[in-house]
Write an enzyme that holds these catalytic residues in place. Structure first.
Site, short mmCIF file in Angstrom:
data_model
loop_
_atom_site.label_atom_id
_atom_site.label_comp_id
_atom_site.label_asym_id
_atom_site.label_seq_id
_atom_site.Cartn_x
_atom_site.Cartn_y
_atom_site.Cartn_z
N ASP A 130 -7.39 7.41 15.09
CA ASP A 130 -7.49 6.97 13.68
C ASP A 130 -8.11 5.64 13.75
OD1 ASP A 130 -7.27 7.55 11.11
OD2 ASP A 130 -5.10 6.96 10.97
N ALA A 135 0.96 -1.30 -0.12
CA ALA A 135 0.06 -0.01 -0.13
C ALA A 135 0.96 1.09 0.02
CB ALA A 135 -0.86 0.00 1.37
N GLY A 158 0.28 5.54 0.86
CA GLY A 158 -0.76 6.70 1.38
C GLY A 158 0.21 7.95 1.62
N GLU A 184 4.84 4.16 2.48
CA GLU A 184 4.60 2.83 1.66
C GLU A 184 4.50 1.85 2.81
OE1 GLU A 184 6.12 3.86 -2.45
OE2 GLU A 184 7.25 2.29 -1.40
N VAL A 185 3.82 0.84 2.65
CA VAL A 185 3.96 -0.50 3.30
C VAL A 185 4.32 -1.51 2.35
CG1 VAL A 185 2.63 -2.22 4.70
CG2 VAL A 185 2.17 0.31 4.98
#
Length: 313
Positions: free
Chosen positions: A142, A17, A19, A23-24
């Protein structure tokens, strides 16, 4: 900029992913003695002081929390100017992916199990202490479907402490600064006011409402309209959209979604107990195995696709 193929002892295999500035990646721990393990590696690809501070802060908090429903931090570092941390890899979808893949059709008692286990994770976060035993007073800020992961074996894992507020912070977020994802903010959070653990309870109430109803609660066409809905709109009864939802679960969601923080559940443990009582009274007997059965009926999420890619290549 391209992410390096290695960070510390970890080989980056495939991006899961991206965002904002982070990054992951799915990575592999390669330790002496032939020790190998799949991990998730979060790193900054567009580093700046604020983003690096958030990443390091999130890693510091995660390192102090040990609970089966919270993603475990494994390692952290800075290589070639890139801040990163390695964490437990959860081979399963986020609640956001599950919601979309199931087209909102999640059985009510499975939704209750997902919410109850998320409550357990959140209570562990709220009650966390530092190494000296002092309360960290964490507010996650969150709690969204993207940050609640579901393992392939049906266990909930809460992730991402990047914007969490805690006693470790020397510079707390100023009043009037909004942190968190639109659509999952509490009224006090959306209004830029001070928050405590009851703000997280409201966000958790949104998750439960959406899982039960199969619809989004506050999301509107524009950001301004979404904020206005959070601050002023009445929460529609779940029964109007999903008449099959048991009244006991609707009442729990309604209490978590009270505009007045004092009218909500005081803490995540209280909400968890309410959900567990409803589950027990129903005779539904829903646990990780039943959650895993639901996962088996929906398309693979990004994490699962990454694992499949690694196995093929």
């Amino acid at each position: 900029m391209e992410a390096p193929r290695r960070l510390g002892r970890y080989r980056l295999l495939r991006r899961i992913a991206r965002g904002g500035m982070g990054e992951v990646h799915l990575g592999e721990l390669q330790a002496p003695g032939g020790v190998h393990r799949l991990v998730a590696v979060k790193l900054l690809v567009e580093p700046n002081a604020e983003a690096e501070s958030a990443l390091v802060s999130g890693a510091r908090l995660a390192a102090l929390i040990s609970h089966p429903n919270v993603v475990q931090l494994l390692d952290a570092g800075i290589d070639d100017g890139i801040a990163w941390f390695a964490m437990e890899f959860v081979a399963g979808p986020s609640l956001a992916e599950l919601f979309d893949a199931a087209a909102g059709n999640i059985p009510p008692w499975v939704a209750a199990r997902l919410a109850a286990d998320t409550c357990a994770a959140l209570h562990a976060v709220h009650e966390a202490t530092d190494q000296a035993g002092a309360a960290l007073q964490i507010v996650h800020r969150d709690v969204t479907p993207h940050n609640v992961l579901v393992s392939s074996s049906g266990f909930i894992k809460l992730a991402d402490f990047g914007i969490a507020r805690s006693a470790l912070h020397h510079l707390l977020t100023k009043t009037g600064v909004v942190k968190g994802k639109l659509g999952y903010l509490s009224p006090e959070q959306a209004g830029g006011g001070s928050v405590d653990r009851r703000s997280d309870m409201f966000s958790l109430g949104i998750l439960l409402w959406e899982l039960l109803s199969g619809a989004r609660l506050f999301k509107q066409a524009t950001e301004g309209e979404t904020m206005a809905a959070i601050l002023r709109a009445e929460v529609p009864p779940i029964r109007d959209r999903a008449p099959h939802v048991p009244p006991a679960l609707e009442r729990i969601a309604e209490r978590a979604l009270q505009k007045d923080p004092g009218a909500r559940f005081a803490n995540a443990l209280e909400m968890q107990r309410a959900l567990e009582t409803a589950l027990q009274s129903s005779g539904a007997h829903v646990g990780p195995a039943e959650v895993a059965q639901l996962l088996a009926t929906v398309p693979a999420g990004d994490a699962q696709k990454a694992v499949e890619w690694v196995r093929k290549h």
